[in-house]
Design an enzyme around this catalytic site. Structure first.
Site, PDB file in Angstrom:
ATOM      1  N   HIS A  77       0.566   5.150   6.903  1.00 52.10           N
ATOM      2  CA  HIS A  77       1.159   5.535   5.557  1.00 52.10           C
ATOM      3  C   HIS A  77       1.851   7.216   5.824  1.00 52.10           C
ATOM      4  O   HIS A  77       1.039   7.757   6.438  1.00 52.10           O
ATOM      5  CB  HIS A  77       0.330   5.441   4.421  1.00 52.10           C
ATOM      6  CG  HIS A  77      -0.219   4.093   4.221  1.00 52.10           C
ATOM      7  ND1 HIS A  77      -1.369   3.817   4.685  1.00 52.10           N
ATOM      8  CD2 HIS A  77       0.242   2.993   3.542  1.00 52.10           C
ATOM      9  CE1 HIS A  77      -1.740   2.431   4.444  1.00 52.10           C
ATOM     10  NE2 HIS A  77      -0.721   2.086   3.831  1.00 52.10           N
ATOM     11  N   ASP A 129      -2.059   8.647   7.692  1.00 50.18           N
ATOM     12  CA  ASP A 129      -3.051   7.823   8.496  1.00 50.18           C
ATOM     13  C   ASP A 129      -2.320   6.853   9.465  1.00 50.18           C
ATOM     14  O   ASP A 129      -0.888   7.220   9.481  1.00 50.18           O
ATOM     15  CB  ASP A 129      -3.878   6.869   7.446  1.00 50.18           C
ATOM     16  CG  ASP A 129      -3.209   6.046   6.697  1.00 50.18           C
ATOM     17  OD1 ASP A 129      -1.892   5.813   7.013  1.00 50.18           O
ATOM     18  OD2 ASP A 129      -3.567   5.460   5.591  1.00 50.18           O
ATOM     19  N   SER A 180       0.952  -0.985  -0.070  1.00 48.81           N
ATOM     20  CA  SER A 180      -0.049  -0.069  -0.028  1.00 48.81           C
ATOM     21  C   SER A 180       0.874   1.387  -0.103  1.00 48.81           C
ATOM     22  O   SER A 180       0.387   2.431  -0.238  1.00 48.81           O
ATOM     23  CB  SER A 180      -0.906   0.153   1.381  1.00 48.81           C
ATOM     24  OG  SER A 180      -0.105  -0.131   2.382  1.00 48.81           O
TER      25      SER A 180
END
Length: 375
Positions: free
Chosen positions: A343, A340, A43
């Site tokens: 990340h 977040d 991600s």
């Protein structure tokens, strides 16, 4: 980092590749050949593949992408507020378009000549990694998809030109490994069996063996220029600090220790492949030290926090619930290291990308990304 979309701490890193498609001009007014970048990972560099999967690891909800100008601030599936490190590196190397997600219906024809992104939130080196998210693309599947792209290049350019295109001008960037710890070995309940049956050394050796096979498969498909990011300080992300009820300046020792063990063996692996695979160049990106410097000295870089997520909910550092429409959102997005619970923000990605592009051997060895492009 890994986030609900599994990711790799900044760590991981990303890079981009070049292919002889167009001519660009770098900062020194020197003509450079630019073209495709092939991005593999989790991600940290997913550009939207998970949008096309039935998965719990998604970033296609606001306010994700709020600062991504190409979408007008709408979410694209990137697990950050703006561009990923891969996006930024590609721009700096002169590639005109961001690499298109492999699963995007538009990833056909000449659109793939600038590059393809295979990364998937929740993905890891090992196939079992990320199963908590139901669906994700592990590294083995991502390499399988590259094989499809490789055949498409033969059809578009012809076998001979395609081979040169891939081997001489393209950079393979790989940002993966954090999920193998955060969403596999260290995951409560699901991983307890693995931890009982496998020591940390054995688990990491398994990761290295799988990655060696994956890198060799890419080499056998004519990839020659690689940049591989190590695992960042995953014990310092807001999620880990929150669930372990740590203070702002504390990190989870076990998670960071596992990352460092893996990183040492990864560095040895890349050195070995450089010797054994003719005409190959494997670059080691030391994301761990790069990100740790950013976390420890965040105020020197203009940030006001390296502990609290800009977008998230739960606990002291908003580090439990991933970013979404119901999340609390900070007012100064450019002053948070983390977007977040897992990340980095675009502001942090910009700093990381710059050091990968132009940094010295402390952070990227034996070449930085501009040097790798021009090799």
């Amino acid at each position: 980092m890994v986030a609900m979309g599994g990711c790799k701490m900044i760590v991981g890193l990303i890079l981009m590749g070049c292919l002889l498609v167009n001519n660009g001009v770098d900062g020194a007014n020197k003509k450079v050949d630019v073209g495709a970048s092939f991005i593999f990972g989790d991600s940290l560099v997913d550009a939207g593949n998970n949008n096309y999967l039935s998965t719990l690891s998604k970033a296609n909800l606001r306010p994700n992408g709020i600062d991504y100008t190409l979408s007008g601030g709408n979410p694209t599936g990137r697990f950050t507020n703006g561009r990923t490190i891969g996006d930024i590196v590609g721009e700096e190397l002169g590639i005109p378009n961001h690499a298109v997600p492999f699963l995007d219906p538009n990833a056909t024809g000449k659109s793939i000549l600038y590059g393809v992104n295979y990364a998937s939130g929740g993905g890891g080196i090992l196939n079992a990694t990320g199963r908590i998210f139901v669906n994700r693309l592990g590294m083995d599947v991502q390499v399988d998809f590259f094989n499809i792209t490789r055949k498409q290049f033969d059809k578009i350019l012809g076998p001979s030109k395609a081979r040169d295109y891939i081997s001489k001008k393209s950079i393979i960037s790989i940002t993966i490994g954090a999920n193998d710890f955060l969403n596999n070995y260290l995951l409560p309940v699901l991983s307890i069996g693995a931890r009982i049956s496998q020591s940390p050394d054995s688990f990491i050796d398994d990761m290295i063996a799988h990655l060696k096979n994956q890198l060799t498969r890419l080499y056998n498909m004519d990839a020659r220029k690689f940049v591989v990011g190590n695992v960042g300080p995953i014990g310092c992300i807001p999620y880990q600090k929150t669930i372990n009820q740590l203070n702002e300046d504390q990190c989870v020792d076990l998670a960071n220790k596992l990352a460092l063990q893996y990183n040492a063996k990864l560095k040895d692996l890349l050195a070995d492949l450089n010797k054994k695979l003719p005409a190959s160049t494997f670059v080691y990106a030391n994301v761990y030290d790069l990100v740790m410097d950013l976390i420890v000295n965040y105020d020197n870089y203009g940030f006001k926090t390296a502990s609290r997520a800009c977008c998230g909910n739960g606990g002291q550092f908003a580090g439990i619930i991933p970013c979404g429409p119901q999340s609390s959102l900070c007012t100064e997005r450019s002053r948070h290291v983390f977007w977040d619970p897992y990340h980095p923000s675009e502001a942090a990605n910009l700093i990381i990308a710059k050091k990968l592009l132009d940094g010295d051997h402390k952070y990227i060895f034996p070449l930085n990304l501009r040097q790798l492009r021009d090799l």
